[in-house]
Design a protein around this motif. Sequence first.
Motif, PDB file in Angstrom:
ATOM      1  N   GLY A  71       0.824  -1.269   0.017  1.00  0.00           N
ATOM      2  CA  GLY A  71       0.018  -0.139  -0.030  1.00  0.00           C
ATOM      3  C   GLY A  71       0.771   1.201  -0.064  1.00  0.00           C
ATOM      4  O   GLY A  71       0.631   2.168  -0.826  1.00  0.00           O
ATOM      5  N   ARG A  72       1.926   1.050   0.714  1.00  0.00           N
ATOM      6  CA  ARG A  72       2.848   2.451   0.759  1.00  0.00           C
ATOM      7  C   ARG A  72       3.553   2.552  -0.563  1.00  0.00           C
ATOM      8  O   ARG A  72       3.606   3.613  -1.136  1.00  0.00           O
ATOM      9  CB  ARG A  72       3.840   2.142   1.938  1.00  0.00           C
ATOM     10  CG  ARG A  72       4.845   3.260   1.896  1.00  0.00           C
ATOM     11  CD  ARG A  72       5.385   3.871   3.064  1.00  0.00           C
ATOM     12  NE  ARG A  72       6.673   4.633   2.851  1.00  0.00           N
ATOM     13  CZ  ARG A  72       6.212   5.962   2.402  1.00  0.00           C
ATOM     14  NH1 ARG A  72       5.287   6.336   2.155  1.00  0.00           N
ATOM     15  NH2 ARG A  72       7.693   6.727   2.226  1.00  0.00           N
ATOM     16  N   TRP A  73       3.869   1.427  -1.284  1.00  0.00           N
ATOM     17  CA  TRP A  73       4.707   1.493  -2.504  1.00  0.00           C
ATOM     18  C   TRP A  73       3.506   1.986  -3.518  1.00  0.00           C
ATOM     19  O   TRP A  73       4.036   2.759  -4.531  1.00  0.00           O
ATOM     20  CB  TRP A  73       5.093   0.177  -2.975  1.00  0.00           C
ATOM     21  CG  TRP A  73       6.448   0.080  -2.343  1.00  0.00           C
ATOM     22  CD1 TRP A  73       7.246   0.538  -1.353  1.00  0.00           C
ATOM     23  CD2 TRP A  73       6.967  -1.412  -1.976  1.00  0.00           C
ATOM     24  NE1 TRP A  73       8.404  -0.154  -1.011  1.00  0.00           N
ATOM     25  CE2 TRP A  73       8.115  -1.295  -1.314  1.00  0.00           C
ATOM     26  CE3 TRP A  73       6.723  -2.796  -2.846  1.00  0.00           C
ATOM     27  CZ2 TRP A  73       9.108  -2.502  -0.827  1.00  0.00           C
ATOM     28  CZ3 TRP A  73       7.471  -3.746  -2.450  1.00  0.00           C
ATOM     29  CH2 TRP A  73       8.650  -3.770  -1.715  1.00  0.00           C
ATOM     30  N   ALA A  74       2.356   1.639  -3.630  1.00  0.00           N
ATOM     31  CA  ALA A  74       1.429   2.130  -4.486  1.00  0.00           C
ATOM     32  C   ALA A  74       1.202   3.625  -4.403  1.00  0.00           C
ATOM     33  O   ALA A  74       1.021   4.140  -5.386  1.00  0.00           O
ATOM     34  CB  ALA A  74       0.103   1.423  -4.085  1.00  0.00           C
ATOM     35  N   TYR A  75       1.430   4.131  -3.343  1.00  0.00           N
ATOM     36  CA  TYR A  75       1.207   5.558  -3.100  1.00  0.00           C
ATOM     37  C   TYR A  75       2.606   6.353  -3.595  1.00  0.00           C
ATOM     38  O   TYR A  75       2.357   7.169  -4.273  1.00  0.00           O
ATOM     39  CB  TYR A  75       0.931   6.039  -1.852  1.00  0.00           C
ATOM     40  CG  TYR A  75       0.622   7.404  -1.748  1.00  0.00           C
ATOM     41  CD1 TYR A  75      -0.603   7.981  -2.340  1.00  0.00           C
ATOM     42  CD2 TYR A  75       1.548   8.218  -0.992  1.00  0.00           C
ATOM     43  CE1 TYR A  75      -0.899   9.382  -2.170  1.00  0.00           C
ATOM     44  CE2 TYR A  75       1.384   9.911  -0.932  1.00  0.00           C
ATOM     45  CZ  TYR A  75       0.003  10.255  -1.641  1.00  0.00           C
ATOM     46  OH  TYR A  75      -0.226  11.428  -1.482  1.00  0.00           O
ATOM     47  N   VAL A  76       3.519   5.918  -3.379  1.00  0.00           N
ATOM     48  CA  VAL A  76       5.156   6.679  -3.529  1.00  0.00           C
ATOM     49  C   VAL A  76       5.581   6.259  -4.668  1.00  0.00           C
ATOM     50  O   VAL A  76       6.616   7.025  -4.981  1.00  0.00           O
ATOM     51  CB  VAL A  76       5.881   6.335  -2.097  1.00  0.00           C
ATOM     52  CG1 VAL A  76       5.287   7.185  -0.882  1.00  0.00           C
ATOM     53  CG2 VAL A  76       6.377   5.115  -2.071  1.00  0.00           C
ATOM     54  N   ALA A  77       5.369   5.238  -5.320  1.00  0.00           N
ATOM     55  CA  ALA A  77       6.119   4.598  -6.549  1.00  0.00           C
ATOM     56  C   ALA A  77       5.750   5.592  -7.534  1.00  0.00           C
ATOM     57  O   ALA A  77       4.619   6.061  -7.823  1.00  0.00           O
ATOM     58  CB  ALA A  77       5.718   3.065  -6.783  1.00  0.00           C
ATOM     59  N   ASP A  78       6.832   5.640  -8.464  1.00  0.00           N
ATOM     60  CA  ASP A  78       6.585   6.598  -9.583  1.00  0.00           C
ATOM     61  C   ASP A  78       6.295   5.558 -10.920  1.00  0.00           C
ATOM     62  O   ASP A  78       7.367   5.176 -11.458  1.00  0.00           O
ATOM     63  CB  ASP A  78       7.746   7.552  -9.887  1.00  0.00           C
ATOM     64  CG  ASP A  78       7.536   8.443 -11.110  1.00  0.00           C
ATOM     65  OD1 ASP A  78       6.356   8.518 -11.540  1.00  0.00           O
ATOM     66  OD2 ASP A  78       8.619   9.052 -11.652  1.00  0.00           O
ATOM     67  N   VAL A  79       5.072   5.403 -10.851  1.00  0.00           N
ATOM     68  CA  VAL A  79       4.732   4.474 -12.109  1.00  0.00           C
ATOM     69  C   VAL A  79       3.820   4.678 -13.423  1.00  0.00           C
ATOM     70  O   VAL A  79       3.243   4.234 -14.073  1.00  0.00           O
ATOM     71  CB  VAL A  79       3.811   3.153 -11.470  1.00  0.00           C
ATOM     72  CG1 VAL A  79       4.769   2.208 -10.626  1.00  0.00           C
ATOM     73  CG2 VAL A  79       2.622   3.684 -10.674  1.00  0.00           C
ATOM     74  N   GLY A  80       4.066   6.258 -13.157  1.00  0.00           N
ATOM     75  CA  GLY A  80       3.338   7.088 -14.474  1.00  0.00           C
ATOM     76  C   GLY A  80       1.877   7.176 -14.240  1.00  0.00           C
ATOM     77  O   GLY A  80       1.156   7.953 -14.995  1.00  0.00           O
ATOM     78  N   ALA A  81       1.288   6.692 -12.973  1.00  0.00           N
ATOM     79  CA  ALA A  81      -0.143   6.998 -12.692  1.00  0.00           C
ATOM     80  C   ALA A  81      -0.177   8.279 -11.924  1.00  0.00           C
ATOM     81  O   ALA A  81       0.800   8.784 -11.343  1.00  0.00           O
ATOM     82  CB  ALA A  81      -0.629   5.820 -11.643  1.00  0.00           C
ATOM     83  N   GLU A  82      -1.327   8.907 -11.986  1.00  0.00           N
ATOM     84  CA  GLU A  82      -1.753  10.134 -11.402  1.00  0.00           C
ATOM     85  C   GLU A  82      -1.920   9.866  -9.816  1.00  0.00           C
ATOM     86  O   GLU A  82      -2.118   8.904  -9.572  1.00  0.00           O
ATOM     87  CB  GLU A  82      -2.932  11.004 -11.727  1.00  0.00           C
ATOM     88  CG  GLU A  82      -3.052  10.975 -13.540  1.00  0.00           C
ATOM     89  CD  GLU A  82      -2.121  12.326 -13.732  1.00  0.00           C
ATOM     90  OE1 GLU A  82      -2.025  13.325 -12.973  1.00  0.00           O
ATOM     91  OE2 GLU A  82      -1.524  12.411 -14.872  1.00  0.00           O
TER      92      GLU A  82
END
Length: 149
Positions: free
Chosen positions: A32-43
Motif C-alpha cells: 500500500g505504501r509503495w502503491a502511493y509513493v512509487a513513480d509508475v506513471g499513474a496520477e
Amino acid sequence: VGPGAGLIPLVRRLFLAPGADDDRVSGLMTLGRWAYVADVGAEKVQRRVVHRGIMGTAAIFVLVGYAAILWSHLAGPKKKFLGYSFDSHTFADWRRVLHSFFGHACVLLVLAQGFMGAYKLKALKTGERKYPFHGKLGKGIMVAGAVAV
C-alpha cells in the motif's frame, strides 16, 4: 454442529496460525505504501485510490485477526487479556505482556490511521490539506507492528 461451524477452523487457520496475520498485514501495508509513493506513471489521484484499497484491506485483516485473538483468549478455556490470566490471577512473562500491549496499541493506531486517511481523502477532494503527519504515522505503525511481533 450449527450454521457457520466450518468457519471456525478456517478463521483459526487464516488468522491464528503463528505469524499468518503478521505476514499478510505487513505485506499489504508495504504494498500500500509503495502503491502511493512509487513513480509508475499513474496520477496521484489513481495512486490514492489503490493506496486506500490496499490499506483498507490490511486494516480489515488487522481487525479480523484482533477479533480472532480476542475470541481465543476470552472465550477459550484459559481466559487471558493483556498478558493477565483471569484463572490464575497472574501476569505472563514480561515479554508476553509487552507484546500484548504493543499489539493493542498497534490495533488502535491502525484504526486511527484509517479514519484519518478517510477524512484526509475527503478534505483533499475540496482542496483542503489535513493530517500532514498521516504518512509519517503510517511508517511508525509499520515499525511498531514489527516491534510488537
